[in-house]
Every structure is written in structure tokens, then in C-alpha cells.
Design a protein around this motif. Sequence first.
Motif, PDB file in Angstrom:
ATOM      1  N   GLU A   4     -13.222   9.620   7.229  1.00  0.00           N
ATOM      2  CA  GLU A   4     -11.831   9.407   7.608  1.00  0.00           C
ATOM      3  C   GLU A   4     -11.708   8.329   8.684  1.00  0.00           C
ATOM      4  O   GLU A   4     -10.771   7.529   8.656  1.00  0.00           O
ATOM      5  CB  GLU A   4     -11.205  10.722   8.060  1.00  0.00           C
ATOM      6  CG  GLU A   4     -11.033  11.685   6.907  1.00  0.00           C
ATOM      7  CD  GLU A   4     -10.661  13.079   7.325  1.00  0.00           C
ATOM      8  OE1 GLU A   4      -9.790  13.668   6.666  1.00  0.00           O
ATOM      9  OE2 GLU A   4     -11.242  13.611   8.296  1.00  0.00           O
ATOM     10  N   THR A  22      -0.757  -7.124   1.677  1.00  0.00           N
ATOM     11  CA  THR A  22      -0.021  -5.897   1.360  1.00  0.00           C
ATOM     12  C   THR A  22      -0.801  -5.033   0.378  1.00  0.00           C
ATOM     13  O   THR A  22      -0.871  -3.810   0.532  1.00  0.00           O
ATOM     14  CB  THR A  22       1.373  -6.241   0.791  1.00  0.00           C
ATOM     15  OG1 THR A  22       2.084  -7.005   1.760  1.00  0.00           O
ATOM     16  CG2 THR A  22       2.156  -4.993   0.443  1.00  0.00           C
ATOM     17  N   GLY A  33      -5.659   0.922   1.596  1.00  0.00           N
ATOM     18  CA  GLY A  33      -5.890   1.819   2.726  1.00  0.00           C
ATOM     19  C   GLY A  33      -5.130   3.122   2.586  1.00  0.00           C
ATOM     20  O   GLY A  33      -5.657   4.202   2.858  1.00  0.00           O
ATOM     21  N   VAL A  34      -3.897   3.032   2.125  1.00  0.00           N
ATOM     22  CA  VAL A  34      -3.089   4.237   1.901  1.00  0.00           C
ATOM     23  C   VAL A  34      -3.710   5.079   0.795  1.00  0.00           C
ATOM     24  O   VAL A  34      -3.790   6.314   0.907  1.00  0.00           O
ATOM     25  CB  VAL A  34      -1.628   3.857   1.560  1.00  0.00           C
ATOM     26  CG1 VAL A  34      -0.836   5.068   1.109  1.00  0.00           C
ATOM     27  CG2 VAL A  34      -0.968   3.193   2.755  1.00  0.00           C
ATOM     28  N   THR A  35      -4.175   4.422  -0.263  1.00  0.00           N
ATOM     29  CA  THR A  35      -4.834   5.141  -1.366  1.00  0.00           C
ATOM     30  C   THR A  35      -6.069   5.875  -0.860  1.00  0.00           C
ATOM     31  O   THR A  35      -6.307   7.034  -1.213  1.00  0.00           O
ATOM     32  CB  THR A  35      -5.219   4.161  -2.488  1.00  0.00           C
ATOM     33  OG1 THR A  35      -4.028   3.558  -2.996  1.00  0.00           O
ATOM     34  CG2 THR A  35      -5.955   4.864  -3.611  1.00  0.00           C
ATOM     35  N   MET A  48      -3.481  -3.268   2.216  1.00  0.00           N
ATOM     36  CA  MET A  48      -2.937  -2.150   2.989  1.00  0.00           C
ATOM     37  C   MET A  48      -2.627  -0.960   2.078  1.00  0.00           C
ATOM     38  O   MET A  48      -2.843   0.189   2.464  1.00  0.00           O
ATOM     39  CB  MET A  48      -1.704  -2.583   3.770  1.00  0.00           C
ATOM     40  CG  MET A  48      -2.062  -3.464   4.953  1.00  0.00           C
ATOM     41  SD  MET A  48      -0.650  -3.823   6.003  1.00  0.00           S
ATOM     42  CE  MET A  48      -0.036  -5.302   5.230  1.00  0.00           C
ATOM     43  N   ARG A  49      -2.147  -1.257   0.871  1.00  0.00           N
ATOM     44  CA  ARG A  49      -1.916  -0.171  -0.090  1.00  0.00           C
ATOM     45  C   ARG A  49      -3.225   0.529  -0.436  1.00  0.00           C
ATOM     46  O   ARG A  49      -3.258   1.743  -0.644  1.00  0.00           O
ATOM     47  CB  ARG A  49      -1.260  -0.708  -1.352  1.00  0.00           C
ATOM     48  CG  ARG A  49       0.198  -0.985  -1.198  1.00  0.00           C
ATOM     49  CD  ARG A  49       0.853  -1.279  -2.542  1.00  0.00           C
ATOM     50  NE  ARG A  49       2.203  -1.734  -2.334  1.00  0.00           N
ATOM     51  CZ  ARG A  49       2.660  -2.932  -2.655  1.00  0.00           C
ATOM     52  NH1 ARG A  49       1.880  -3.803  -3.254  1.00  0.00           N
ATOM     53  NH2 ARG A  49       3.900  -3.254  -2.403  1.00  0.00           N
ATOM     54  N   ALA A  76      -6.639   6.877   2.205  1.00  0.00           N
ATOM     55  CA  ALA A  76      -6.194   7.996   3.047  1.00  0.00           C
ATOM     56  C   ALA A  76      -5.734   9.166   2.183  1.00  0.00           C
ATOM     57  O   ALA A  76      -6.028  10.330   2.487  1.00  0.00           O
ATOM     58  CB  ALA A  76      -5.081   7.540   3.982  1.00  0.00           C
ATOM     59  N   ASP A  77      -5.036   8.863   1.086  1.00  0.00           N
ATOM     60  CA  ASP A  77      -4.614   9.920   0.160  1.00  0.00           C
ATOM     61  C   ASP A  77      -5.822  10.619  -0.459  1.00  0.00           C
ATOM     62  O   ASP A  77      -5.824  11.841  -0.621  1.00  0.00           O
ATOM     63  CB  ASP A  77      -3.718   9.362  -0.947  1.00  0.00           C
ATOM     64  CG  ASP A  77      -2.327   8.987  -0.467  1.00  0.00           C
ATOM     65  OD1 ASP A  77      -1.940   9.406   0.650  1.00  0.00           O
ATOM     66  OD2 ASP A  77      -1.631   8.266  -1.206  1.00  0.00           O
ATOM     67  N   PHE A 123      -8.296   0.528   7.888  1.00  0.00           N
ATOM     68  CA  PHE A 123      -7.183  -0.091   7.183  1.00  0.00           C
ATOM     69  C   PHE A 123      -5.910   0.067   7.964  1.00  0.00           C
ATOM     70  O   PHE A 123      -4.928  -0.492   7.723  1.00  0.00           O
ATOM     71  CB  PHE A 123      -7.025   0.530   5.783  1.00  0.00           C
ATOM     72  CG  PHE A 123      -8.096   0.078   4.846  1.00  0.00           C
ATOM     73  CD1 PHE A 123      -7.914  -1.057   4.089  1.00  0.00           C
ATOM     74  CD2 PHE A 123      -9.278   0.773   4.714  1.00  0.00           C
ATOM     75  CE1 PHE A 123      -8.894  -1.497   3.213  1.00  0.00           C
ATOM     76  CE2 PHE A 123     -10.254   0.354   3.842  1.00  0.00           C
ATOM     77  CZ  PHE A 123     -10.070  -0.794   3.100  1.00  0.00           C
ATOM     78  N   ASP A 183      -9.721   4.670   8.546  1.00  0.00           N
ATOM     79  CA  ASP A 183      -8.785   4.241   9.585  1.00  0.00           C
ATOM     80  C   ASP A 183      -8.858   2.742   9.867  1.00  0.00           C
ATOM     81  O   ASP A 183      -7.953   2.185  10.474  1.00  0.00           O
ATOM     82  CB  ASP A 183      -9.019   5.013  10.886  1.00  0.00           C
ATOM     83  CG  ASP A 183      -8.526   6.438  10.808  1.00  0.00           C
ATOM     84  OD1 ASP A 183      -7.733   6.750   9.892  1.00  0.00           O
ATOM     85  OD2 ASP A 183      -8.941   7.242  11.670  1.00  0.00           O
TER      86      ASP A 183
END
Length: 95
Positions: free
Chosen positions: A89, A49, A55-57, A52-53, A59-60, A95, A93
Motif C-alpha cells: 500500500e 491523467t 494509481g487509483v486502480t 494517475m488513473r 489503490a482499488d 501515485f 501511495d
Amino acid sequence: MEPNMGNPAGRLRRWLDALDDVRSRGDKGIMEAAAPLVGADPNTMAGRTAVMRLGVTLADLCAETRLEVHALPSTVSAELLLSDFDQIERAVDYF
């Protein structure tokens, strides 16, 4: 050369450089490489998890970077500065 950590592009570059050599190992390689970066165990749900966070960071940071480049003065070509940004980018992806 060390990336400039004072802007989103530099922070993004730092993470991508750290993960670049493990992409060929697929999800497991990325999970194993990224887990220590976020201080997690890749063999636990909490560790996966946390990755995955990350990965979100990332992407942000991509989104922030695009916004900041487009906010530059009109004398700067945002399209030129971002001409290869889609490669970054696509890397995020994973992630």
C-alpha cells in the motif's frame, strides 16, 4: 513465478513488479514507466491523467485484496496474510 491474474492480489503484484525498478527516480520515473503500461505519453496531460488513473486502480486493487482476505474462512489468519501488505500500500501511495 508469474502472478495469478485471476485475483486482485495477482493483478496488483503484476503492476508493482513492473514499476519497482523506477521508484528511485521519483515522480518523473514513475510517470515514464507507467505511461506505456496504460498506452499513454507521459509528456501530455492526458498521459499523466492516465497514469494517475492507474494509481487509483492500484489503490482499488489494494482495497479489494484486503476485503477478499478478510472474507476468507476463519481458519485462515487474515492478519498473517496481510502482515506485510502495508508495504504494498505504501508503494501504491507513490501515485
